[in-house]
Motif scaffolding. Structure first.
Motif, PDB file in Angstrom:
ATOM      1  N   VAL A  97      -0.483  -6.815   4.722  1.00 46.15           N
ATOM      2  CA  VAL A  97      -0.391  -5.539   4.021  1.00 46.15           C
ATOM      3  C   VAL A  97       0.972  -4.948   4.347  1.00 46.15           C
ATOM      4  O   VAL A  97       1.364  -4.870   5.520  1.00 46.15           O
TER       5      VAL A  97
ATOM      6  N   GLU B 143       4.789  -3.901   8.128  1.00 44.14           N
ATOM      7  CA  GLU B 143       3.779  -4.913   7.830  1.00 44.14           C
ATOM      8  C   GLU B 143       2.612  -4.810   8.799  1.00 44.14           C
ATOM      9  O   GLU B 143       2.763  -4.378   9.939  1.00 44.14           O
TER      10      GLU B 143
ATOM     11  N   VAL C 199       0.837  -1.187   0.000  1.00 47.49           N
ATOM     12  CA  VAL C 199       0.000   0.000   0.000  1.00 47.49           C
ATOM     13  C   VAL C 199       0.878   1.246   0.000  1.00 47.49           C
ATOM     14  O   VAL C 199       2.006   1.239   0.515  1.00 47.49           O
TER      15      VAL C 199
ATOM     16  N   SER D 288      -6.635  -0.989   4.945  1.00 48.60           N
ATOM     17  CA  SER D 288      -5.943  -2.201   5.391  1.00 48.60           C
ATOM     18  C   SER D 288      -6.932  -3.226   5.918  1.00 48.60           C
ATOM     19  O   SER D 288      -6.808  -4.429   5.651  1.00 48.60           O
ATOM     20  N   ARG D 289      -7.918  -2.760   6.663  1.00 48.05           N
ATOM     21  CA  ARG D 289      -8.937  -3.669   7.178  1.00 48.05           C
ATOM     22  C   ARG D 289      -9.705  -4.318   6.033  1.00 48.05           C
ATOM     23  O   ARG D 289     -10.016  -5.514   6.068  1.00 48.05           O
TER      24      ARG D 289
ATOM     25  N   LEU E  22      -5.904   4.721   6.091  1.00 53.87           N
ATOM     26  CA  LEU E  22      -5.051   3.542   6.044  1.00 53.87           C
ATOM     27  C   LEU E  22      -5.637   2.411   6.879  1.00 53.87           C
ATOM     28  O   LEU E  22      -5.585   1.239   6.489  1.00 53.87           O
ATOM     29  N   ARG E  23      -6.191   2.736   8.018  1.00 55.42           N
ATOM     30  CA  ARG E  23      -6.841   1.698   8.830  1.00 55.42           C
ATOM     31  C   ARG E  23      -7.979   1.045   8.052  1.00 55.42           C
ATOM     32  O   ARG E  23      -8.128  -0.178   8.039  1.00 55.42           O
TER      33      ARG E  23
ATOM     34  N   PHE F 113       0.748  -0.791  11.968  1.00 52.93           N
ATOM     35  CA  PHE F 113       1.833  -1.464  11.261  1.00 52.93           C
ATOM     36  C   PHE F 113       3.068  -1.563  12.169  1.00 52.93           C
ATOM     37  O   PHE F 113       3.302  -0.695  13.012  1.00 52.93           O
TER      38      PHE F 113
END
Length: 359
Positions: free
Chosen positions: A319, A352, A285, A307-308, A303-304, A339
């Protein structure tokens, strides 16, 4: 100049009515429309049904299902009357597109249960082009719509279909109506409206190939940006999306999303994936935020959510993100989003995120 699609709907309908208007005296009811099971007459009525249905969805802001109404021509209406209805319903869809705010989405089942005004425009144009083709084939008429209409459809609701020799032949192939050299025949198909992912303050709007091409060419992609946007990183990312599309490698949900602030509808930046997940379930990402939007937690919030969404897909286990060693703000965003740093080299730090409990 960016277009919302109203003009394209009007052009497609005008071409349809002009062509079929030359043969209104022929028998449409007794002739099958191309490869369809319907007659030419039934197919013409279907065009109008789709146009008014899309207008209703968009104007009524329907969120859960189709508006429960139907279109029926009056008893005794002839073929010329059917074309009048196509013209009227096309005008209604164009008006709905012009008056709908950019952020409005309404129910459509494929594939993410909603579409925006450009999506409804592209679907309307597609219905007109394809079914005019079917009728023309049944009545043995020559028909080839304007290439820009076909490209409008392909770059908005067929993002997974790489360009072919010409837009029209590509659209026919993609809908099971023709052949393309080097590509297997299509026996089942659906178009694909852009994905959206919501957060408390943002909407992450999937970028279509059309928007990506415009952003890469220093346009706005159809988004109203805050001061300083779009950033260079957004334009570079859009260029990569468009390149993947041109090469037939683009899968829309694994592309780029523009971050739109719900409070005022302004685009703040972009976030997305560098490509599809690899064989080990890893997907990378990246993100870019205009300077005026920084410091408010927008990047972390987006981003949360992204990513979810990714970790909720069966093909994703991890991710990953790589950030320049000196980019402390971006490192902080990754840390706040959960991360963990896992590696480094002289220039970059690697991060990650896995599902909780996933070793």
């Amino acid at each position: 100049m960016w277009t919302t699609g109203a003009e394209q709907v009007e052009q497609a309908v005008a071409e349809c009515v002009a062509l079929l208007g030359t043969v209104t005296g022929r028998d449409w009811e007794g002739v099958r429309a191309g490869r369809l099971e319907w007659s030419c007459r039934r197919t013409a009525v279907h065009i109008a049904e789709d146009l008014i249905a899309y207008a209703g969805q968009l104007a009524g802001r329907e969120q859960e299902s189709y508006t429960p109404f139907d279109l029926v021509l009056e008893e005794g209406a002839g073929n010329a009357d059917a074309l009048r209805v196509i013209g009227t319903t096309g005008a209604l869809l164009a008006a709905a597109i012009r008056t709908a705010p950019r952020e409005v989405r309404a129910f459509h089942p494929y594939p993410f249960r909603s579409a925006n005004r450009e999506g409804f425009a592209a679907m309307g144009v597609a219905e007109v082009l394809l079914h005019t083709h079917d009728i023309a084939e049944g009545l043995e008429l020559a028909y080839e719509p304007a290439p820009e209409l076909c490209a409008f459809v392909l770059t908005r609701i067929f993002p997974h279909v790489g360009p072919g020799e010409t837009p029209w032949r590509t659209l026919l192939w993609a809908t099971g109506r023709g052949e393309l050299p080097g590509r297997a025949p299509v026996t089942g198909w659906r178009w694909s409206n852009n994905a959206v992912i919501g957060t408390e303050r943002l909407t992450l709007e999937g970028v279509t190939p059309a928007a990506a091409a415009d952003l890469a060419a220093v346009g706005d992609g159809g988004f109203p940006w805050i001061e300083g946007g779009p950033m260079d990183g957004t334009r570079v990312g859009a260029g990569l999306v468009h390149k993947q599309y041109e090469e037939g490698l683009h899968l829309p949900e694994w592309g780029m999303y523009v971050l739109v602030r719900r409070a005022d509808g302004r685009a703040l930046g972009a976030m997305g994936f560098h490509g599809v997940p690899d064989g080990s379930g890893r997907v990378e990402v990246g993100y870019d935020l205009a300077g005026a939007a920084r410091g408010h937690g927008y990047a972390t919030e987006a981003l949360r959510a992204l990513s979810r969404w990714a970790l909720g897909r069966p093909e994703v286990q991890t991710v990953v993100a790589n950030v320049e060693r000196g980019n402390t703000p971006s490192q902080n965003v990754l840390a706040r989003a959960g991360f963990a740093q896992v590696a480094e080299d002289p220039e970059h730090l690697a991060y990650e995120l896995r599902e909780p409990g996933d070793g």
